[in-house]
Enzyme design. Sequence first.
Site, PDB file in Angstrom:
ATOM      1  CG  ASP A  25       0.588  -0.960   0.129  1.00 28.91           C
ATOM      2  OD1 ASP A  25       0.585  -0.300   1.178  1.00 28.91           O
ATOM      3  OD2 ASP A  25       1.112  -2.086   0.040  1.00 28.91           O
ATOM      4  NE  ARG A  38       2.442   3.946   9.072  1.00 28.70           N
ATOM      5  CZ  ARG A  38       2.702   3.138   8.040  1.00 28.70           C
ATOM      6  NH1 ARG A  38       3.942   2.868   7.691  1.00 28.70           N
ATOM      7  NH2 ARG A  38       1.717   2.586   7.368  1.00 28.70           N
ATOM      8  CD  GLU A  72      -8.489  -7.436   7.542  1.00 27.96           C
ATOM      9  OE1 GLU A  72      -8.514  -6.699   6.538  1.00 27.96           O
ATOM     10  OE2 GLU A  72      -9.434  -8.193   7.853  1.00 27.96           O
ATOM     11  CG  ASN A  73      -5.890  -0.644   7.111  1.00 32.25           C
ATOM     12  OD1 ASN A  73      -6.392  -0.234   6.068  1.00 32.25           O
ATOM     13  ND2 ASN A  73      -4.765  -1.354   7.104  1.00 32.25           N
ATOM     14  NE  ARG A  76      -2.112   0.207   8.514  1.00 32.84           N
ATOM     15  CZ  ARG A  76      -1.470   0.523   7.398  1.00 32.84           C
ATOM     16  NH1 ARG A  76      -1.071   1.754   7.215  1.00 32.84           N
ATOM     17  NH2 ARG A  76      -1.251  -0.373   6.460  1.00 32.84           N
ATOM     18  NE  ARG A 186      -0.619  -4.364  -2.512  1.00 32.32           N
ATOM     19  CZ  ARG A 186      -1.113  -4.907  -1.420  1.00 32.32           C
ATOM     20  NH1 ARG A 186      -2.017  -5.846  -1.507  1.00 32.32           N
ATOM     21  NH2 ARG A 186      -0.702  -4.528  -0.224  1.00 32.32           N
TER      22      ARG A 186
HETATM   23  C1  FPP Z   1      -1.802   1.890   2.535  1.00 33.39           C
HETATM   24  O1  FPP Z   1      -0.484   2.395   2.651  1.00 33.39           O
HETATM   25  C2  FPP Z   1      -2.767   2.986   2.657  1.00 33.39           C
HETATM   26  C3  FPP Z   1      -3.743   3.074   3.614  1.00 33.39           C
HETATM   27  C4  FPP Z   1      -3.966   2.030   4.626  1.00 33.39           C
HETATM   28  C5  FPP Z   1      -4.620   4.254   3.718  1.00 33.39           C
HETATM   29  C6  FPP Z   1      -5.038   4.882   2.412  1.00 33.39           C
HETATM   30  C7  FPP Z   1      -5.616   6.206   2.708  1.00 33.39           C
HETATM   31  C8  FPP Z   1      -5.480   7.301   1.941  1.00 33.39           C
HETATM   32  C9  FPP Z   1      -4.821   7.316   0.612  1.00 33.39           C
HETATM   33  C10 FPP Z   1      -5.990   8.623   2.413  1.00 33.39           C
HETATM   34  C11 FPP Z   1      -7.467   8.764   2.590  1.00 33.39           C
HETATM   35  C12 FPP Z   1      -8.268   8.377   1.412  1.00 33.39           C
HETATM   36  C13 FPP Z   1      -9.240   9.117   0.840  1.00 33.39           C
HETATM   37  C14 FPP Z   1     -10.159   8.434  -0.102  1.00 33.39           C
HETATM   38  C15 FPP Z   1      -9.422  10.551   1.083  1.00 33.39           C
HETATM   39  P1  FPP Z   1       0.410   1.956   3.886  1.00 33.39           P
HETATM   40  O2  FPP Z   1       0.170   2.902   4.988  1.00 33.39           O
HETATM   41  O3  FPP Z   1       0.140   0.527   4.229  1.00 33.39           O
HETATM   42  O4  FPP Z   1       1.844   2.140   3.279  1.00 33.39           O
HETATM   43  P2  FPP Z   1       3.144   1.274   3.613  1.00 33.39           P
HETATM   44  O5  FPP Z   1       2.886  -0.108   3.054  1.00 33.39           O
HETATM   45  O6  FPP Z   1       4.218   1.987   2.878  1.00 33.39           O
HETATM   46  O7  FPP Z   1       3.331   1.286   5.101  1.00 33.39           O
END
Ligand code: FPP
Length: 238
Positions: A25, A38, A72-73, A76, A186
């Site tokens: 995260d 982002r 849930e993503n 976005r 986390r």
């Molecule tokens: C959460 O941070 C992260 C995600 C929903 C996506 C994670 C994806 C990657 C690290 C890239 C692809 C992965 C691989 C395995 C190649 P957030 O966007 O919720 O951050 P925030 O809380 O700061 O908004």
Amino acid sequence: MFGSFRRKKVETAPSAVSHIAFIMDGNGRWAKRRGLPREAGHRAGAKTFSRIVEHCIALGIPTVTVYAFSTENWRRPKQEVDAIMELLDRYIEDTFSRYADRDVEVVFLGRRDGLSPSLVEKMERLENESRGRKTRVNIALNYGGRDEIVRAVNRLYEEGKLPCDEQTLSAALDTAGRPDPDVVVRTGGDYRTSNFLLWGSAYAEYFFTGTLWPDFTERELDRILTDYAKRHRRFGGL
Ligand code: FPP
């Protein structure tokens, strides 16, 4: 930016960790702080993912699971969802070339429906080609912990295996065949599980850090593992 850190050479994890899982995260905030979109945060996050997986392999941790995209993503913006899917697609392509001769098995946890057919085809090809190798990298994609349990229960029902015991349900989950996570990390400063590995993490040791995922380092992971080695896991006993 990490060049100033001298990597400590660690041959094995400080205490036997069979399975470590990461809630990656903080990508969005990392980008926002730099005035970037982002998607740039997710690109940086994908690089951190590669570094940290390499480190886990070097430590001899047999199973590594990451939360790449939750059920849930999908809420976005499309542009952000597309960017994450693109990174996953690229990761699969890279893995075909980089891990072809490595002892790494890649498994995707989660629902396949909703994903693009071409991505699913690549995911399945990678799973088939890497099956049975030593280190398992689980990528939770279109994954929800509750959804995983519901799918498992429905499958057991269809197969006439209900009522069942814990072992049978565990064996019907996406994570079947590997031990439950010992450690869940986390990043990003929030203290919640966000529907990640709900069943398997029943007795996991949780570590929460305010570090944003793109800034997470091998050194911080080493510190977490040293801390883990000091924890006394009782599994409900004394
Ligand atoms: C959460 O941070 C992260 C995600 C929903 C996506 C994670 C994806 C990657 C690290 C890239 C692809 C992965 C691989 C395995 C190649 P957030 O966007 O919720 O951050 P925030 O809380 O700061 O908004």
